[in-house]
Scaffold this active site. Structure first.
Site, PDB file in Angstrom:
ATOM      1  N   TYR A 119       0.861  -1.015  -0.097  1.00  0.00           N
ATOM      2  CA  TYR A 119       0.144  -0.062  -0.132  1.00  0.00           C
ATOM      3  C   TYR A 119       0.971   1.374   0.032  1.00  0.00           C
ATOM      4  O   TYR A 119       0.324   2.452  -0.272  1.00  0.00           O
ATOM      5  CB  TYR A 119      -1.126   0.026   1.152  1.00  0.00           C
ATOM      6  CG  TYR A 119      -1.966  -0.993   1.369  1.00  0.00           C
ATOM      7  CD1 TYR A 119      -2.086  -1.895   0.259  1.00  0.00           C
ATOM      8  CD2 TYR A 119      -3.009  -1.262   2.233  1.00  0.00           C
ATOM      9  CE1 TYR A 119      -3.201  -2.801   0.014  1.00  0.00           C
ATOM     10  CE2 TYR A 119      -3.884  -2.209   2.288  1.00  0.00           C
ATOM     11  CZ  TYR A 119      -3.943  -3.034   1.183  1.00  0.00           C
ATOM     12  OH  TYR A 119      -5.061  -4.043   1.212  1.00  0.00           O
ATOM     13  N   LYS A 125       3.421 -15.433   2.473  1.00  0.00           N
ATOM     14  CA  LYS A 125       3.507 -15.985   1.175  1.00  0.00           C
ATOM     15  C   LYS A 125       4.552 -16.181   0.887  1.00  0.00           C
ATOM     16  O   LYS A 125       5.419 -15.947  -0.021  1.00  0.00           O
ATOM     17  CB  LYS A 125       2.888 -15.206   0.183  1.00  0.00           C
ATOM     18  CG  LYS A 125       2.042 -15.859  -1.109  1.00  0.00           C
ATOM     19  CD  LYS A 125       1.050 -16.799  -1.052  1.00  0.00           C
ATOM     20  CE  LYS A 125       1.103 -17.455  -2.274  1.00  0.00           C
ATOM     21  NZ  LYS A 125       0.134 -18.787  -2.321  1.00  0.00           N
ATOM     22  N   ASP A 164     -11.359  -8.547   7.149  1.00  0.00           N
ATOM     23  CA  ASP A 164     -12.753  -8.520   6.794  1.00  0.00           C
ATOM     24  C   ASP A 164     -13.392 -10.186   6.782  1.00  0.00           C
ATOM     25  O   ASP A 164     -14.474 -10.148   7.368  1.00  0.00           O
ATOM     26  CB  ASP A 164     -12.779  -8.299   5.419  1.00  0.00           C
ATOM     27  CG  ASP A 164     -13.095  -6.786   5.242  1.00  0.00           C
ATOM     28  OD1 ASP A 164     -12.441  -6.054   6.331  1.00  0.00           O
ATOM     29  OD2 ASP A 164     -13.815  -6.380   4.332  1.00  0.00           O
TER      30      ASP A 164
END
Ligand code: NAD
Length: 371
Positions: free
Chosen positions: A141, A198, A258
């Site tokens: 981001y 990851k 979320d």
């Protein structure tokens, strides 16, 4: 009056003014009972700041936040501002506040409250009580991003056309400070820490793993394990109750929280705390966005915002009794059957007890239940 705190309130856009308004009401009510004074000043950020000043994060808003003890934020953004160029979009206000206030640690607790009956969409959710510790000021981001016209072609001769890119970058220092926070929280909870990454594909993730392994020598009481983010998404659905503290990067934390919101009932229930180094102001906000689909309809669940006040009082301002009082009041209100539409959808054990309430009515009931 003895204890006073300078609180900046940023309602923002969409449901932000409704849910943040609820949070401010609860803060004012609980402060009277517990003998402290929140000095609340309101500032603009997000789409409403673009409308008023032409920028999503006015300098005076950031300065007020830096000068405060804590910031209470609603949510920003909405379709009205979607066509604005990237640097001036409302969401830049959130990124600007996080970066400008050096809020690198985002804590997102997700608990399945027994008072909500079978609100979880999972068949056998078990006792979900986890904490996502998300890195907040680095990663993709905040990495280098852009777009350019390419003259290259795909293997079959198709022109690539415009190419856009985002870059995931993490330094050792950034990773170490957030993983350390993860270990510290794990120590206070059930001493289990899961690093989600990851590492089979990303070199940043491999650096995270290496640093986590080194740090784990300082925390021998904490059991450290590793999960790839894709696997973690599955495990959060199949065995959510087995997680305790999850530490992860900015984007993975954004997405997984979320998911954690949904399995514990609704994103409208989950608060968050964003913290920097000790002594610096913190920012407290629900994990949800501005929900343009229900904005202005008095339908939004205010609990995520109200529990953000609870986190502010407990984790940041040292007002533990007041914080406990808020949590108890929320639990009692839910046990009494009050439900905003988002938490009434999956049905409830005893349907007769359920009363559908508005944002304001839910807040009234929580205020009335403060002890
Ligand atoms: P969202 O969280 O706003 O909404 C997702 C879904 O959850 C919607 O159906 C919404 O109605 C529901 N929902 C959210 N909060 C709720 C609440 N308190 N009570 C009941 N239902 C609730 O996410 P989105 O739709 O992806 O984004 C909408 C806007 O919000 C976008 O502009 C986005 O960029 C922005 N956003 C802002 C923040 C922030 O301010 N921190 C975070 C996420 C998204």
């Amino acid at each position: 009056m003895g204890r006073t705190y300078n609180i900046v309130s940023i309602p923002g856009d969409g449901i932000g003014p409704e849910t943040n308004g609820a949070a401010v009401r609860v803060l004012e009510a609980v402060s009277e009972k517990y003998g402290f004074e929140p000095r609340i000043t309101e500032y603009k950020a997000g789409g409403c700041a673009i409308d008023a000043y032409g920028v999503p994060l006015p300098g005076e808003t950031l300065q007020a936040c830096l000068d405060s003890d804590a910031v209470l934020l609603g949510a920003v953004g909405g379709p009205r501002w979607d066509m604005i160029e990237a640097e001036r979009r409302p969401e830049q206000a959130i990124l600007g506040l996080r970066k400008g206030m050096h809020l690198y640690a985002n804590l997102r607790p997700a608990t399945l409250m027994k008072e909500l009956g079978d609100v979880s969409p999972l068949k056998n959710p078990g006792n979900i009580d986890l904490l996502i510790v998300r890195e907040l000021t680095g990663g993709i981001y905040f990495g280098k991003q852009g777009a350019y016209k390419s003259t290259e072609k795909l293997f079959d001769g198709t022109r690539k056309g415009t190419v856009a890119f985002d870059t995931e970058t993490y330094s050792e220092a950034e990773i170490e400070r957030i993983i350390r926070r993860g270990f510290e929280f794990a120590l206070k909870r059930s001493k289990k820490l899961t690093l989600v990454d990851k590492a089979n594909v990303l070199s940043t993730s491999r650096l995270w793993r290496q640093i986590a392994r080194t740090l784990s020598e300082e925390y021998p009481e904490v059991a450290l394990d590793f999960l790839y983010v894709d696997n973690c998404s599955m495990q959060l659905v199949s065995r959510p109750a087995s997680f305790d503290v999850i530490v992860t990067s900015n984007m993975f934390g954004d997405i997984l929280s979320d998911l954690a919101g949904q399995i514990t009932g609704s994103v409208g229930l989950l608060p968050s705390a964003s913290l920097g180094n000790p002594g610096m102001p913190g920012l407290f906000e629900p994990i949800h966005g501005s929900a343009p689909d229900i904005a202005g309809q008095n339908k939004a669940n205010p609990i995520a915002s109200i529990l953000s006040v609870q986190l502010m009082l407990k984790l940041h301002l040292g007002e533990k009794d007041a914080a406990d009082s808020i949590l108890e009041a929320v639990r009692k209100t839910l046990a009494d059957g009050a439900r905003t539409p988002d938490i009434a959808v999956h049905g409830d054990g005893d349907a007769k007890k359920i009363t559908l309430v508005t944002t304001e009515e839910m807040t009234d009931r929580i205020v009335a239940n403060l002890e």
